[in-house]
Design a protein around this motif. Structure first.
Motif, PDB file in Angstrom:
ATOM      1  N   SER A  57     -51.357  -7.347  67.944  1.00  0.00           N
ATOM      2  CA  SER A  57     -50.242  -7.894  67.506  1.00  0.00           C
ATOM      3  C   SER A  57     -50.317  -9.515  67.161  1.00  0.00           C
ATOM      4  O   SER A  57     -49.862  -9.608  66.033  1.00  0.00           O
ATOM      5  CB  SER A  57     -48.988  -7.681  68.162  1.00  0.00           C
ATOM      6  OG  SER A  57     -49.140  -8.122  69.597  1.00  0.00           O
ATOM      7  N   ASP A  58     -51.029  -9.975  67.910  1.00  0.00           N
ATOM      8  CA  ASP A  58     -51.435 -11.381  67.399  1.00  0.00           C
ATOM      9  C   ASP A  58     -51.968 -11.644  66.136  1.00  0.00           C
ATOM     10  O   ASP A  58     -51.819 -12.388  65.159  1.00  0.00           O
ATOM     11  CB  ASP A  58     -52.181 -12.332  68.446  1.00  0.00           C
ATOM     12  CG  ASP A  58     -51.368 -12.472  69.619  1.00  0.00           C
ATOM     13  OD1 ASP A  58     -50.122 -12.282  69.837  1.00  0.00           O
ATOM     14  OD2 ASP A  58     -52.092 -12.474  70.702  1.00  0.00           O
ATOM     15  N   GLN A  59     -53.061 -10.685  65.712  1.00  0.00           N
ATOM     16  CA  GLN A  59     -53.740 -10.701  64.582  1.00  0.00           C
ATOM     17  C   GLN A  59     -52.998 -10.412  63.408  1.00  0.00           C
ATOM     18  O   GLN A  59     -52.922 -11.147  62.471  1.00  0.00           O
ATOM     19  CB  GLN A  59     -54.906  -9.747  64.538  1.00  0.00           C
ATOM     20  CG  GLN A  59     -56.175 -10.221  65.354  1.00  0.00           C
ATOM     21  CD  GLN A  59     -57.133  -9.179  65.487  1.00  0.00           C
ATOM     22  OE1 GLN A  59     -56.923  -7.957  65.674  1.00  0.00           O
ATOM     23  NE2 GLN A  59     -58.531  -9.743  65.627  1.00  0.00           N
ATOM     24  N   LEU A  60     -52.001  -9.095  63.854  1.00  0.00           N
ATOM     25  CA  LEU A  60     -51.121  -8.909  62.558  1.00  0.00           C
ATOM     26  C   LEU A  60     -50.106 -10.031  62.335  1.00  0.00           C
ATOM     27  O   LEU A  60     -49.820 -10.319  61.057  1.00  0.00           O
ATOM     28  CB  LEU A  60     -50.325  -7.685  62.976  1.00  0.00           C
ATOM     29  CG  LEU A  60     -51.229  -6.492  62.877  1.00  0.00           C
ATOM     30  CD1 LEU A  60     -50.411  -5.298  63.386  1.00  0.00           C
ATOM     31  CD2 LEU A  60     -51.320  -6.058  60.987  1.00  0.00           C
ATOM     32  N   SER A  61     -49.737 -10.823  63.324  1.00  0.00           N
ATOM     33  CA  SER A  61     -48.913 -11.850  63.178  1.00  0.00           C
ATOM     34  C   SER A  61     -49.378 -13.089  62.283  1.00  0.00           C
ATOM     35  O   SER A  61     -48.834 -13.366  61.493  1.00  0.00           O
ATOM     36  CB  SER A  61     -48.271 -12.523  64.337  1.00  0.00           C
ATOM     37  OG  SER A  61     -47.319 -13.223  64.289  1.00  0.00           O
ATOM     38  N   ALA A  62     -50.585 -13.273  62.689  1.00  0.00           N
ATOM     39  CA  ALA A  62     -51.441 -14.504  62.121  1.00  0.00           C
ATOM     40  C   ALA A  62     -51.535 -13.940  60.524  1.00  0.00           C
ATOM     41  O   ALA A  62     -51.311 -14.854  59.673  1.00  0.00           O
ATOM     42  CB  ALA A  62     -52.750 -14.806  62.638  1.00  0.00           C
ATOM     43  N   ASP A  63     -52.011 -12.711  60.467  1.00  0.00           N
ATOM     44  CA  ASP A  63     -52.243 -12.336  59.073  1.00  0.00           C
ATOM     45  C   ASP A  63     -50.870 -12.402  57.988  1.00  0.00           C
ATOM     46  O   ASP A  63     -50.825 -12.724  56.944  1.00  0.00           O
ATOM     47  CB  ASP A  63     -52.947 -11.141  59.051  1.00  0.00           C
ATOM     48  CG  ASP A  63     -54.159 -10.814  59.287  1.00  0.00           C
ATOM     49  OD1 ASP A  63     -54.790 -11.893  59.584  1.00  0.00           O
ATOM     50  OD2 ASP A  63     -54.692  -9.708  59.726  1.00  0.00           O
ATOM     51  N   PHE A  64     -49.808 -12.113  58.663  1.00  0.00           N
ATOM     52  CA  PHE A  64     -48.491 -11.941  57.961  1.00  0.00           C
ATOM     53  C   PHE A  64     -48.069 -13.153  57.712  1.00  0.00           C
ATOM     54  O   PHE A  64     -47.631 -13.579  56.580  1.00  0.00           O
ATOM     55  CB  PHE A  64     -47.366 -11.135  58.998  1.00  0.00           C
ATOM     56  CG  PHE A  64     -45.891 -11.256  58.405  1.00  0.00           C
ATOM     57  CD1 PHE A  64     -45.737 -10.532  57.251  1.00  0.00           C
ATOM     58  CD2 PHE A  64     -45.184 -12.053  58.651  1.00  0.00           C
ATOM     59  CE1 PHE A  64     -44.554 -10.392  56.709  1.00  0.00           C
ATOM     60  CE2 PHE A  64     -43.717 -12.177  58.156  1.00  0.00           C
ATOM     61  CZ  PHE A  64     -43.552 -11.459  57.300  1.00  0.00           C
ATOM     62  N   ILE A  65     -48.310 -14.248  58.757  1.00  0.00           N
ATOM     63  CA  ILE A  65     -47.918 -15.669  58.379  1.00  0.00           C
ATOM     64  C   ILE A  65     -48.814 -16.098  57.182  1.00  0.00           C
ATOM     65  O   ILE A  65     -48.212 -16.933  56.318  1.00  0.00           O
ATOM     66  CB  ILE A  65     -48.061 -16.679  59.662  1.00  0.00           C
ATOM     67  CG1 ILE A  65     -46.847 -16.031  60.578  1.00  0.00           C
ATOM     68  CG2 ILE A  65     -47.868 -18.028  59.145  1.00  0.00           C
ATOM     69  CD1 ILE A  65     -47.015 -16.612  62.205  1.00  0.00           C
ATOM     70  N   GLU A  66     -50.147 -15.888  57.142  1.00  0.00           N
ATOM     71  CA  GLU A  66     -50.869 -16.219  56.033  1.00  0.00           C
ATOM     72  C   GLU A  66     -50.415 -15.525  54.780  1.00  0.00           C
ATOM     73  O   GLU A  66     -50.593 -16.375  53.835  1.00  0.00           O
ATOM     74  CB  GLU A  66     -52.334 -15.897  56.579  1.00  0.00           C
ATOM     75  CG  GLU A  66     -53.458 -16.718  55.577  1.00  0.00           C
ATOM     76  CD  GLU A  66     -54.709 -16.716  55.933  1.00  0.00           C
ATOM     77  OE1 GLU A  66     -55.623 -17.137  55.478  1.00  0.00           O
ATOM     78  OE2 GLU A  66     -54.874 -15.888  57.019  1.00  0.00           O
ATOM     79  N   ALA A  67     -50.033 -14.361  54.659  1.00  0.00           N
ATOM     80  CA  ALA A  67     -49.556 -13.969  53.725  1.00  0.00           C
ATOM     81  C   ALA A  67     -48.262 -14.269  52.932  1.00  0.00           C
ATOM     82  O   ALA A  67     -48.149 -14.851  51.792  1.00  0.00           O
ATOM     83  CB  ALA A  67     -49.299 -12.423  54.059  1.00  0.00           C
ATOM     84  N   VAL A  68     -47.470 -14.616  54.082  1.00  0.00           N
ATOM     85  CA  VAL A  68     -46.237 -15.324  53.540  1.00  0.00           C
ATOM     86  C   VAL A  68     -46.341 -16.873  53.092  1.00  0.00           C
ATOM     87  O   VAL A  68     -45.873 -17.185  52.064  1.00  0.00           O
ATOM     88  CB  VAL A  68     -45.107 -15.597  54.728  1.00  0.00           C
ATOM     89  CG1 VAL A  68     -43.999 -16.420  54.494  1.00  0.00           C
ATOM     90  CG2 VAL A  68     -44.899 -14.087  55.240  1.00  0.00           C
ATOM     91  N   LEU A  69     -47.371 -17.378  53.691  1.00  0.00           N
ATOM     92  CA  LEU A  69     -47.841 -18.874  53.099  1.00  0.00           C
ATOM     93  C   LEU A  69     -48.241 -18.766  51.695  1.00  0.00           C
ATOM     94  O   LEU A  69     -48.027 -19.638  50.773  1.00  0.00           O
ATOM     95  CB  LEU A  69     -48.771 -19.419  54.175  1.00  0.00           C
ATOM     96  CG  LEU A  69     -49.440 -20.685  53.803  1.00  0.00           C
ATOM     97  CD1 LEU A  69     -48.280 -21.998  53.729  1.00  0.00           C
ATOM     98  CD2 LEU A  69     -50.692 -21.204  54.695  1.00  0.00           C
ATOM     99  N   VAL A  70     -49.317 -17.859  51.371  1.00  0.00           N
ATOM    100  CA  VAL A  70     -49.753 -17.508  50.226  1.00  0.00           C
ATOM    101  C   VAL A  70     -48.658 -17.398  48.991  1.00  0.00           C
ATOM    102  O   VAL A  70     -48.582 -17.764  47.953  1.00  0.00           O
ATOM    103  CB  VAL A  70     -50.864 -16.670  50.104  1.00  0.00           C
ATOM    104  CG1 VAL A  70     -51.293 -16.133  48.792  1.00  0.00           C
ATOM    105  CG2 VAL A  70     -52.075 -16.970  50.831  1.00  0.00           C
TER     106      VAL A  70
END
Length: 169
Positions: A57-70
């Motif tokens: 879930s931490d990896q999914l959260s980090a990936d989601f935040i990165e996608a939102v940032l992009v």
């Protein structure tokens, strides 16, 4: 890094995906039964991974935040795709990381310093959007974070502040 959001893929739409298969594709669904060979549902992609590469879930959260940032930095889908095709995914990732280092932000978010104040007095105006503040106490969310929350209803937005002076007199 998981392959769920893929913000640096120039050939994939960054945004809402198909509700049937979890993938991004334009127009009609590519297969009548809803599972085209090249467009597999997210659940089957995750199930087909090895036990070593399970996404937390931490990896999914980090990936989601990165996608939102992009998405925030490049809100236009066409611009994002042209930019990624021009410079490449790794260069884009490095450029964005030089401006906003995700690793440092994630490390700061993981640091758990002692709480400055544990007893909170939380005032709310009785409107619908105050529900999370109100319900956090009976559901034990404040206690889970080591807080003691005292919830108090404040005057509404239309209340006259002179009424308090008259009632106190």
């Amino acid at each position: 890094m998981s392959d769920t959001y893929q913000p640096y893929n120039a050939y994939r739409r960054l945004g809402p995906a198909c509700s049937r298969c979890g993938q991004s594709h334009e127009g009609e669904h590519p297969d009548e039964d809803g599972t085209a060979p090249e467009v597999r549902p997210l659940a089957s992609r995750q199930a087909s991974r090895d036990a070593d590469s399970i996404v937390t879930s931490d990896q999914l959260s980090a990936d989601f935040i990165e996608a939102v940032l992009v998405k925030a930095l490049l809100p236009d889908e066409g611009l994002r795709r042209r930019f990624l095709r021009a410079v490449g995914a790794n260069t884009a990732r490095a450029a964005i990381a030089s401006v906003l280092p995700m690793g440092a932000l994630q490390a700061m978010a993981q640091d758990k310093a002692p709480l400055e104040k544990k007893d909170l007095k939380i005032g709310f105006i009785p409107i619908t959007c105050a529900t999370p503040l109100i319900m956090a106490d009976p559901l034990g969310f404040y206690k889970n974070q080591g807080l003691v929350g005292a919830i108090e209803q404040d005057r509404g937005l239309g209340a006259d502040p002179r009424q308090d002076d008259q009632q106190g007199a």
